[in-house]
Scaffold this active site. Structure first.
Site, PDB file in Angstrom:
ATOM      1  N   LYS A   1     -54.713  -3.332 -26.667  1.00 14.48           N
ATOM      2  CA  LYS A   1     -53.421  -2.913 -27.238  1.00 14.48           C
ATOM      3  C   LYS A   1     -53.594  -1.613 -28.016  1.00 14.48           C
ATOM      4  O   LYS A   1     -54.523  -1.488 -28.819  1.00 14.48           O
ATOM      5  CB  LYS A   1     -52.916  -4.020 -28.176  1.00 14.48           C
ATOM      6  CG  LYS A   1     -51.649  -3.687 -28.951  1.00 14.48           C
ATOM      7  CD  LYS A   1     -51.141  -4.927 -29.670  1.00 14.48           C
ATOM      8  CE  LYS A   1     -49.914  -4.659 -30.522  1.00 14.48           C
ATOM      9  NZ  LYS A   1     -50.204  -4.006 -31.797  1.00 14.48           N
TER      10      LYS A   1
ATOM     11  N   HIS B   1     -48.532   0.942 -32.385  1.00 14.90           N
ATOM     12  CA  HIS B   1     -48.535   0.079 -33.574  1.00 14.90           C
ATOM     13  C   HIS B   1     -47.194   0.172 -34.311  1.00 14.90           C
ATOM     14  O   HIS B   1     -47.117   0.113 -35.536  1.00 14.90           O
ATOM     15  CB  HIS B   1     -49.681   0.507 -34.501  1.00 14.90           C
ATOM     16  CG  HIS B   1     -50.431  -0.631 -35.122  1.00 14.90           C
ATOM     17  ND1 HIS B   1     -51.613  -1.107 -34.638  1.00 14.90           N
ATOM     18  CD2 HIS B   1     -50.167  -1.381 -36.221  1.00 14.90           C
ATOM     19  CE1 HIS B   1     -52.047  -2.089 -35.405  1.00 14.90           C
ATOM     20  NE2 HIS B   1     -51.178  -2.290 -36.373  1.00 14.90           N
TER      21      HIS B   1
ATOM     22  N   GLY C   1     -42.946  -1.252 -29.273  1.00 11.93           N
ATOM     23  CA  GLY C   1     -42.555  -0.138 -30.133  1.00 11.93           C
ATOM     24  C   GLY C   1     -41.098   0.208 -29.943  1.00 11.93           C
ATOM     25  O   GLY C   1     -40.713   0.777 -28.920  1.00 11.93           O
TER      26      GLY C   1
HETATM   27  C1  LIG Z   1     -45.597  -5.148 -40.699  1.00 10.64           C
HETATM   28  C2  LIG Z   1     -46.352  -4.964 -39.415  1.00 10.64           C
HETATM   29  C3  LIG Z   1     -47.650  -5.470 -39.328  1.00 10.64           C
HETATM   30  C4  LIG Z   1     -48.361  -5.322 -38.122  1.00 10.64           C
HETATM   31  N1  LIG Z   1     -49.617  -5.871 -38.027  1.00 10.64           N
HETATM   32  C5  LIG Z   1     -50.301  -5.775 -36.861  1.00 10.64           C
HETATM   33  C6  LIG Z   1     -51.564  -6.389 -36.716  1.00 10.64           C
HETATM   34  O1  LIG Z   1     -52.077  -7.040 -37.628  1.00 10.64           O
HETATM   35  N2  LIG Z   1     -52.206  -6.244 -35.519  1.00 10.64           N
HETATM   36  C7  LIG Z   1     -51.670  -5.549 -34.470  1.00 10.64           C
HETATM   37  O2  LIG Z   1     -52.284  -5.452 -33.401  1.00 10.64           O
HETATM   38  N3  LIG Z   1     -50.451  -4.981 -34.585  1.00 10.64           N
HETATM   39  C8  LIG Z   1     -49.763  -5.082 -35.742  1.00 10.64           C
HETATM   40  N4  LIG Z   1     -48.523  -4.516 -35.845  1.00 10.64           N
HETATM   41  C9  LIG Z   1     -47.950  -3.840 -34.678  1.00 10.64           C
HETATM   42  C10 LIG Z   1     -47.159  -4.813 -33.793  1.00 10.64           C
HETATM   43  O3  LIG Z   1     -47.997  -5.693 -33.094  1.00 10.64           O
HETATM   44  C11 LIG Z   1     -46.356  -4.034 -32.744  1.00 10.64           C
HETATM   45  O4  LIG Z   1     -47.230  -3.173 -32.045  1.00 10.64           O
HETATM   46  C12 LIG Z   1     -45.220  -3.224 -33.337  1.00 10.64           C
HETATM   47  O5  LIG Z   1     -44.624  -3.911 -34.418  1.00 10.64           O
HETATM   48  C13 LIG Z   1     -44.183  -2.937 -32.284  1.00 10.64           C
HETATM   49  O6  LIG Z   1     -43.184  -2.131 -32.791  1.00 10.64           O
HETATM   50  P1  LIG Z   1     -41.771  -2.688 -33.342  1.00 10.64           P
HETATM   51  O7  LIG Z   1     -42.045  -3.188 -34.721  1.00 10.64           O
HETATM   52  O8  LIG Z   1     -40.920  -1.483 -33.324  1.00 10.64           O
HETATM   53  O9  LIG Z   1     -41.324  -3.779 -32.411  1.00 10.64           O
HETATM   54  C14 LIG Z   1     -47.781  -4.653 -37.035  1.00 10.64           C
HETATM   55  C15 LIG Z   1     -46.480  -4.173 -37.145  1.00 10.64           C
HETATM   56  C16 LIG Z   1     -45.763  -4.332 -38.308  1.00 10.64           C
HETATM   57  C17 LIG Z   1     -44.356  -3.810 -38.374  1.00 10.64           C
END
Ligand SMILES: Cc1cc2nc3c(=O)[nH]c(=O)nc-3n(C[C@H](O)[C@H](O)[C@H](O)COP(=O)(O)O)c2cc1C
Length: 379
Positions: free
Chosen positions: A247, A271, A303
């Site tokens: 990822k 992310h 995303g």
């Molecule tokens: C508050 C927050 C914490 C996140 N923590 C992680 C994480 O621990 N590991 C990870 O692979 N992605 C993490 N992400 C990314 C999400 O897996 C994902 O890629 C992302 O939220 C997608 O975008 P969106 O919020 O616009 O749907 C995090 C995203 C947010 C908003």
């Protein structure tokens, strides 16, 4: 009945993501809600994710509505009710005391895959898979090196997780507005906390856990945390029998490398705009990644997904499925498992409506002819 299902009625209070966001804004302390909606630095990539979806238009087909329209498909061999997965998200316990358990329960009830972050706030051992769970675990070296990661892989194996996710764009602290919420700094937040009594009571009852680290990893880790490296995929794959999902892929170079190291799927992801500001909107590089992997692995995307119609656009452009982050966290903040389930239902309903206007009977029929995207993405 799972422990979070008693919250069903609470999750019914909203009929759109916008309503859920408005309720979450009321429920969460202001600093926390702002942080959840922020991107790294100037938020350019956060905005680019959304702008990319807005740049794609549908090519509807008239007089072609199928009475029964299916959103069901498969992702890495797991059947999902709709190609909308819950991405791994850290610090969920700050949004709702049920945290990742609520995500697991909601995903199982809906029929989709739930990704668990090692930073969710509950350890993998504390989380109970539901009867129909399809769980992915994000394994990381960032919270305790290889030793802690290997322990997590053992737990994931014992608990029947179906895939490991290796997030290649994390492990470095992103430059985001700091959220320093702990017992010591609570004084600063006191007025904000007083204005959000329901959240504050839940937070206090949950032991005021502000650490984002997986509690088991954090407590027992002896190795130093470090960002994951490509070489790590070798030992991760050797100690794990199932598929590995990489990822955080945004370029043909990383896509090819993921195939070379034996990934079963890649997630086109920045992310959620939380790492390198200035990275492209994910949908704009989907075609580049698809070309690079040339059908050898499944390609997912996340995303900026804020509706089922967004998911339909990504799938029409070649993604096998999408992951959601913030959207489901809004539902979680409002209503625990029922709130997350409600977001999934709303998105599935959106998808079914889009399929009707596009003349499709199944989400698996979607293709490039159903959308128009900027030509430069495709070249
Ligand atoms: C508050 C927050 C914490 C996140 N923590 C992680 C994480 O621990 N590991 C990870 O692979 N992605 C993490 N992400 C990314 C999400 O897996 C994902 O890629 C992302 O939220 C997608 O975008 P969106 O919020 O616009 O749907 C995090 C995203 C947010 C908003």
């Amino acid at each position: 009945m799972t422990r979070s299902q008693d919250a069903t009625s609470r999750g019914r209070r909203f009929d759109s993501l916008a309503e859920a966001e408005a309720l979450a804004a009321r429920r969460l302390p202001r600093a926390m809600f702002r942080r959840l909606n922020s991107g790294a630095e100037n938020g350019v990539t956060l905005a680019a994710n959304r702008a990319a979806f807005q740049a794609v238009t549908f090519r509807p087909r008239g007089a072609a509505v199928h009475a029964n329209r299916s959103t069901e498909t498969t992702v890495l061999g797991s059947t999902v009710a709709a190609p909308i997965l819950l991405g791994p998200v850290g610090a969920l316990r700050l949004q709702h005391p049920e945290g990742a358990q609520a995500a697991i329960d909601a995903a199982a009830r809906f029929g989709t895959i739930c990704g668990i972050s090692p930073g969710a706030g509950h350890s993998i051992a504390q989380l109970q898979p539901a009867a129909d769970s399809a769980l992915w675990y994000q394994v990381t070296t960032a919270l305790g090196g290889r030793e802690a990661a290997e322990r997590d892989i053992e737990e994931a194996t014992a608990r029947g997780y179906r895939a490991l996710v290796v997030t290649i764009d994390s492990g470095l602290r992103p430059k985001v507005a700091p959220l320093k919420l702990n017992a010591r700094t609570a004084v600063e937040f006191a007025p904000d906390l007083v204005r959000h009594p329901r959240w504050t009571v839940g937070f206090v009852r949950d032991g005021m856990r502000v650490s984002v680290a997986n509690t088991a990893v954090g407590a027992s880790a002896t190795g130093a945390g470090r960002p994951v490296e490509w070489d790590d995929i070798g030992w991760i794959s050797a100690s794990w029998k199932g598929p590995v999902v990489i990822k955080g892929v945004l370029t043909r170079e990383d896509a090819q490398r993921a195939v070379e190291v034996g990934a079963a799927a890649v997630v086109v992801s920045n992310h959620g705009g939380l790492t390198l500001d200035g990275a492209p909107g994910t949908l704009t590089v989907l075609a580049e990644v698809l070309r690079a992997v040339d059908g050898r692995v499944e390609v997912l995307l996340d995303g900026g997904i804020r509706s089922g119609a967004d998911a339909v656009k990504a799938i029409a452009l070649g993604a096998k499925a999408v992951l959601v982050g913030r959207a489901y966290v809004m539902g979680l903040a409002v209503g625990g498992a029922a709130g997350v389930n409600r977001i999934l239902e709303i998105f599935q309903d959106d998808m079914q409506r889009a399929l009707a206007f596009l003349g499709c009977e199944s989400v698996t029929e979607l293709g490039p002819s159903h959308v128009a995207a900027p030509a430069e993405w495709m070249s």
